[in-house]
Structure formats: structure tokens, C-alpha cells
Design a protein around this motif. Structure first.
Motif, PDB file in Angstrom:
ATOM      1  N   VAL A  45       0.335   9.156  -6.066  1.00  0.00           N
ATOM      2  CA  VAL A  45       0.743  10.563  -5.898  1.00  0.00           C
ATOM      3  C   VAL A  45       1.553  11.024  -7.107  1.00  0.00           C
ATOM      4  CG1 VAL A  45       2.108  12.163  -4.505  1.00  0.00           C
ATOM      5  CG2 VAL A  45       0.726  10.426  -3.388  1.00  0.00           C
ATOM      6  N   VAL A  46       2.511  10.195  -7.538  1.00  0.00           N
ATOM      7  CA  VAL A  46       3.339  10.564  -8.693  1.00  0.00           C
ATOM      8  C   VAL A  46       2.462  10.744  -9.938  1.00  0.00           C
ATOM      9  CG1 VAL A  46       5.128   9.729 -10.268  1.00  0.00           C
ATOM     10  CG2 VAL A  46       5.459   9.553  -7.819  1.00  0.00           C
ATOM     11  N   MET A  47       1.453   9.859 -10.090  1.00  0.00           N
ATOM     12  CA  MET A  47       0.553   9.977 -11.242  1.00  0.00           C
ATOM     13  C   MET A  47      -0.215  11.287 -11.222  1.00  0.00           C
ATOM     14  SD  MET A  47      -1.121   6.302 -11.635  1.00  0.00           S
ATOM     15  CE  MET A  47      -1.137   5.772 -13.303  1.00  0.00           C
ATOM     16  N   SER A  98       0.835  -1.212   0.000  1.00  0.00           N
ATOM     17  CA  SER A  98       0.000   0.000   0.000  1.00  0.00           C
ATOM     18  C   SER A  98       0.862   1.251   0.000  1.00  0.00           C
ATOM     19  CB  SER A  98      -0.990   0.071   1.163  1.00  0.00           C
ATOM     20  OG  SER A  98      -1.009  -1.057   1.928  1.00  0.00           O
ATOM     21  N   GLY A  99       1.999   1.210   0.713  1.00  0.00           N
ATOM     22  CA  GLY A  99       2.886   2.373   0.703  1.00  0.00           C
ATOM     23  C   GLY A  99       3.385   2.665  -0.699  1.00  0.00           C
ATOM     24  N   ALA A 100       3.865   1.637  -1.397  1.00  0.00           N
ATOM     25  CA  ALA A 100       4.436   1.833  -2.729  1.00  0.00           C
ATOM     26  C   ALA A 100       3.360   2.277  -3.725  1.00  0.00           C
ATOM     27  CB  ALA A 100       5.096   0.554  -3.205  1.00  0.00           C
ATOM     28  N   LEU A 101       2.183   1.625  -3.701  1.00  0.00           N
ATOM     29  CA  LEU A 101       1.139   2.008  -4.657  1.00  0.00           C
ATOM     30  C   LEU A 101       0.565   3.388  -4.324  1.00  0.00           C
ATOM     31  CD1 LEU A 101      -0.656  -1.379  -5.316  1.00  0.00           C
ATOM     32  CD2 LEU A 101       0.789  -0.079  -6.844  1.00  0.00           C
ATOM     33  N   GLY A 102       0.533   3.729  -3.035  1.00  0.00           N
ATOM     34  CA  GLY A 102       0.132   5.092  -2.653  1.00  0.00           C
ATOM     35  C   GLY A 102       1.058   6.108  -3.292  1.00  0.00           C
ATOM     36  N   ALA A 103       2.372   5.827  -3.240  1.00  0.00           N
ATOM     37  CA  ALA A 103       3.343   6.731  -3.855  1.00  0.00           C
ATOM     38  C   ALA A 103       3.130   6.804  -5.358  1.00  0.00           C
ATOM     39  CB  ALA A 103       4.760   6.276  -3.531  1.00  0.00           C
ATOM     40  N   VAL A 104       2.805   5.659  -5.997  1.00  0.00           N
ATOM     41  CA  VAL A 104       2.559   5.674  -7.447  1.00  0.00           C
ATOM     42  C   VAL A 104       1.371   6.597  -7.756  1.00  0.00           C
ATOM     43  CG1 VAL A 104       1.822   4.309  -9.434  1.00  0.00           C
ATOM     44  CG2 VAL A 104       3.521   3.394  -7.891  1.00  0.00           C
ATOM     45  N   LEU A 160       1.865  11.319 -16.138  1.00  0.00           N
ATOM     46  CA  LEU A 160       1.618   9.877 -16.208  1.00  0.00           C
ATOM     47  C   LEU A 160       0.155   9.524 -15.945  1.00  0.00           C
ATOM     48  CD1 LEU A 160       2.828   6.982 -16.405  1.00  0.00           C
ATOM     49  CD2 LEU A 160       3.161   7.062 -13.957  1.00  0.00           C
ATOM     50  N   ILE A 175      -6.112   3.569 -10.883  1.00  0.00           N
ATOM     51  CA  ILE A 175      -5.719   2.173 -11.084  1.00  0.00           C
ATOM     52  C   ILE A 175      -4.838   1.629  -9.949  1.00  0.00           C
ATOM     53  CG2 ILE A 175      -4.573   0.582 -12.674  1.00  0.00           C
ATOM     54  CD1 ILE A 175      -5.782   2.131 -14.917  1.00  0.00           C
ATOM     55  N   PRO A 176      -3.885   2.443  -9.379  1.00  0.00           N
ATOM     56  CA  PRO A 176      -3.159   1.906  -8.223  1.00  0.00           C
ATOM     57  C   PRO A 176      -4.098   1.483  -7.085  1.00  0.00           C
ATOM     58  CG  PRO A 176      -2.059   3.866  -9.014  1.00  0.00           C
ATOM     59  CD  PRO A 176      -3.292   3.719  -9.838  1.00  0.00           C
TER      60      PRO A 176
END
Lengths: 202, 282
Positions: free
Chosen positions: A19-21, A11-17, A26, A42-43
């Protein structure tokens, strides 16, 4: 005892994705007539499929708060300031994961690519419908001004039209992306092997 | 997809090891004031409140002994994006805008209301950026998870796993620069092989398909990193026994007072319209 280490990390990594999106191009596919298809949710759907509804809801929360801050800090259109309201930007996003996970669970682990596609489409459509309903409930006055309609019925018609046209294309895109992502990841996971402790828990 | 390079130079999310008044504060206090600045900057539309919070952010930079240039280094990189946002403000006529026109060119005009809005937008952006920048500069990874845990501790009584929640949010914060860097690498790799990302194509399927080689690898790499992290945490036996803490947060009355002050400031600023209406009616 079911280990929740993987749930936290994913969840931490996909949360960051997500935010970056939201902050880079992207998250938006340029579409015709200056509009953009968003794939930022989608994340959230991926987290719901991979790690369950709790992880998905957490990523949804991160996604919602990001879109709220972005709408308030740098609005790019007349509709954006309305998203500074957490009832529009945060609350509907908490239900994406629940819907996507529910659909995915219906398949009971069979036909993973098709299950992921269905979960993506439903999750995306739930997002569109709930956000538009929240907009209609909280800001009908400003919306009527922006779309130049004068009755409540006309506004509902305009929003329903948006849900059908934009929402369906976004749902289709989400289905394709989610399915591709989940298939790719499951393939890698099989070749790579999961970490040991988590497997023992199952 | 131009202009991606600057996401790697983002100073938000980097801890600056130093000894200052702000560094020594308990993390919960830092969170309270960060939230105060963000809430007042996003919720309020009053010039006074926005300026007060912006000045507060500047004060934090001084107290943390950071250089303004360090915090605002990224601001100049983001300027083009603000310019685009400002351009949209000019382009789109706000419904019911009756303020006087400053400049008018063909069909488009810059009204007083629009220029005020652009100014406020830049001010908001700078203030929030400074607040977030100072927060990450004075709070280490461990502290930011610990502070969130302290703040959410009342929820633990309801059966929430506050520790896991706090760790997830802290991880997301720390993953942002990494994911941005991954995205940049992948975009450059694809562009060097001649990818055009579907711009200019009239085929809707191709436009969506052009996004695959970006979205899928970025997300897969994020998941791979999550996998490595989960493995590293498991080998250190995270979550397999009762949780212990390396550092206990001391409860001081000074910290409590600062948190209450942050709360009162937020309350005062968000209810300012009510207050001023009351004063003028008096």
C-alpha cells in the motif's frame, strides 16, 4: 499443527508495504521518456516465497484493491480509469503469488538466491501478461482509441509489444530486487534466530 | 523524492477515543457504510451520487463529533499531488472529447469535460478520505478486526479461516503509518548522505541500483516488525488453542437494519443510470 501466526504477521506487514509503495514514489522507478517501472508487486512475490501461496494471495488482494481505489480516485493517465474495474486491477493480481511460489518450490530449497530471482521474474511477467490480457478483454474499444489502432489484431500487436518491452524489463528488475531482498532477509534471519514456537512446529 | 515528510502526519489510521453515536455502533455497521461510500464514490460517475456520498461523509464527521479540520488536515498536504493529477488531465487529450474549450494555451486546452473531471476527482478524493478518516477515528484496532470477522462469518462455513483473514487485513491497515514513517526515515538518512536516487543518470542499471538502498531496508524493517509481532502473539499463545473472544458482538435489529440500509443505498446509487433511463422513457 502448523502455526499460522507468522503467516498472518508477515502478510499484514507486506500488505502494508505494497500500500505504501502504491501511495508514495517508492513503488515506481523513474524510467526513460517519462515512463515508470513498477516494483509494487514485489511484496506479493516476497510473501509467496517466505510464507507460501495463501499469504502471497492475500497480499496480492491488498495490492489489487489499493490499485483499484487509486485508479478510481485519482487517475493520472487516460488508461487509469480502466483499472477501476476489479477484473483488471484485482483478479490478475491473485495469480502472481501462485506462479511465484510454484517456481520457488521447484528448486526445493536449493540455490535460494537464484530461486528467488526466477520466482520474481516469473511472478512479475505473469502480472504483466494477465493485466494486459484483462485490459484487452474488458476494454478493447477504449484501448483502440487510446493507441489509435483500428483493428483487433493491431491492438493485440500493440499489447504484445508492451508485454515484451516493459514486461521484460520489469521482470528483470523484479528478479534482482526479489533475490536481493530474500538473500538479505534469510541472512538476517539466520543471525537473529526465529521465534521458538514456530520452529517447534516444523 | 521531495515532499515525503507529510506521510508521517497522516491522520488516517488513528483512533480517537471519544464517546459518540458512531463510536457505539457495532463495527460491522461501520464497515457496511464505509464500503457503501467507497463503492458509490469509485463506481459512479453521476454528479448526484458523488455529491450524496460526499454529504454522507460530512454527516458522519458531525455524528462522530470530530472536527472537519482534523479530518481534512491531510487534504491540504495532498493538494500538490491532486494539482499534478489535474495538470495531467489538461495535458492529455481524452479520445473523443468534443465539449467546448474553456481556456486554451498554445497546444493545450482545458475543455468543459476535463474541468468537470478534475472537479469530480477532487470531490471523490475528499469524500473517500473523509469516510476512511472517520472510520479509523471511531473504530479501535480490536473492533476493526472483529467487524471484519463478523462480516465474513458466512465464509467460515466454507472452511475459510476468517479470523486469520480479518486479522491480516486489520494488521495491514495498522502497519501503513508505521511503514510510511520507516520509509521517510530511510529516505532522509540516504539523502543526508548524498543519495540522488538515480535521477539524471542515463545508465539503466544505475537507475535500478539506486532504488536498492530504499526498497530493501524498508521491506526488511517491515519483516522485522512482523517477526516481533509474531513472537509477541506466540508468547500470548495465539493460535495454539480454540479461539475465544474478549467481546461478543450483540446482535440487535437496529444494527441489522443499518447494514441493510447501507446495502440498499449502494444498490440504488450504482443502478441509478438504469433508473433514470427508465424514468425518462416513461
Amino acid at each position: 499443527m502448523k502455526s499460522n501466526v507468522r503467516r498472518i504477521a508477515v502478510s499484514g506487514a507486506l500488505g502494508a508495504v505494497s500500500v505504501v509503495m502504491a501511495l508514495t514514489p517508492l513503488g515506481y522507478i523513474p524510467w526513460f521518456g517519462g515512463a515508470a517501472l513498477t516494483i509494487m508487486h514485489i511484496p506479493v512475490i516476497a510473501a509467496a516465497i517466505l510464507e507460501g501461496p495463501v499469504a502471497g494471495t492475500l497480499v496480492g488482494l491488498i495490492f489489487g484493491v489499493t490499485s483499484m481505489i487509486k485508479a478510481a480516485v485519482a487517475p493520472v493517465g487516460p488508461l487509469d480509469p480502466l483499472f477501476a474495474n476489479p477484473l483488471v486491477s484485482v483478479l490478475p493480481r491473485l495469480f502472481i503469488a501462485l506462479a511465484a511460489w510454484g517456481i520457488y518450490a521447484l528448486f526445493r530449497g536449493k540455490l535460494q538466491a537464484a530461486a528467488a530471482a526466477c520466482a520474481g521474474a516469473i511472478g512479475s511477467f505473469v502480472n504483466t501478461v494477465l493485466v494486459l490480457s484483462a485490459l484487452a478483454l474488458t476494454a478493447s474499444k477504449q484501448l483502440s482509441g487510446a493507441f489509435k489502432v483500428d483493428s483487433a489484431g493491431g491492438l493485440v500487436q500493440v499489447l504484445a509489444g508492451l508485454a515484451v518491452t516493459n514486461g521484460l524489463i520489469e521482470a528483470a528488475a523484479a528478479a534482482v530486487f526479489t533475490s536481493a531482498l530474500i538473500s538479505a532477509w534469510r541472512g538476517i534471519e539466520k543471525a537473529h534466530g526465529r521465534s521458538r514456537l514456530a520452529d517447534d512446529d516444523k | 523524492m521531495k515532499g515525503l515528510a507529510f506521510y508521517s502526519s497522516v491522520s488516517i489510521g488513528r483512533y480517537v477515543d471519544a464517546d459518540s453515536m458512531l463510536h457505539r455502533l457495532p463495527p460491522a455497521v461501520k464497515y457496511a457504510w464505509l464500503t457503501a461510500v467507497i463503492i458509490t464514490e469509485t463506481m459512479s460517475s453521476s454528479l448526484w451520487v458523488l455529491s450524496a456520498s460526499a454529504l454522507l461523509s460530512l454527516l458522519f464527521i458531525r455524528l462522530a463529533k470530530l472536527r472537519c479540520a482534523y479530518i481534512f488536515r491531510d487534504f491540504f498536504n495532498i493538494m500538490p499531488f491532486l494539482a499534478v493529477a489535474a495538470f495531467f488531465q489538461v495535458l492529455i487529450t481524452w479520445p473523443g472529447d468534443t465539449s467546448f474549450v474553456i481556456v486554451s494555451l498554445w497546444k493545450f486546452s482545458l475543455t468543459a469535460r476535463e474541468s468537470l473531471y478534475i472537479g469530480l476527482m477532487v470531490l471523490r478524493f475528499a469524500a473517500i478520505m473523509a469516510a476512511v478518516g472517520v472510520f479509523t477515528a471511531v473504530t479501535s484496532e480490536g473492533d476493526s478486526a472483529r467487524g471484519l470477522e463478523d462480516l465474513l462469518s458466512p465464509l467460515a462455513k466454507l472452511g475459510c479461516n476468517v479470523r486469520a483473514l480479518a486479522l491480516t487485513v486489520a494488521l495491514a491497515f495498522r502497519f501503513i503509518p508505521i511503514i510510511a514513517w520507516e520509509l521517510e526515515t530511510i529516505v532522509k538518512a540516504q539523502a543526508s548522505r548524498g543519495a540522488d536516487f538515480g535521477t539524471g543518470s542515463k545508465n539503466p542499471i544505475r537507475r535500478i541500483a539506486a532504488w536498492f538502498p530504499l526498497f530493501v531496508p524498508v521491506t526488511i524493517r517491515a519483516l522485522e516488525r512482523a517477526e516481533l509481532l509474531a513472537e509477541a502473539m506466540e508468547t500470548r499463545l495465539y493460535g495454539s488453542g480454540p479461539a475465544t473472544r474478549y467481546t461478543e458482538t450483540p446482535h440487535t435489529s437496529c444494527a441489522a437494519a443499518l447494514i441493510v440500509a447501507a446495502f440498499l443505498y449502494t444498490l440504488l446509487c450504482t443502478t441509478l443510470p438504469l433508473w433514470s433511463a427508465y424514468m425518462f422513457n416513461l
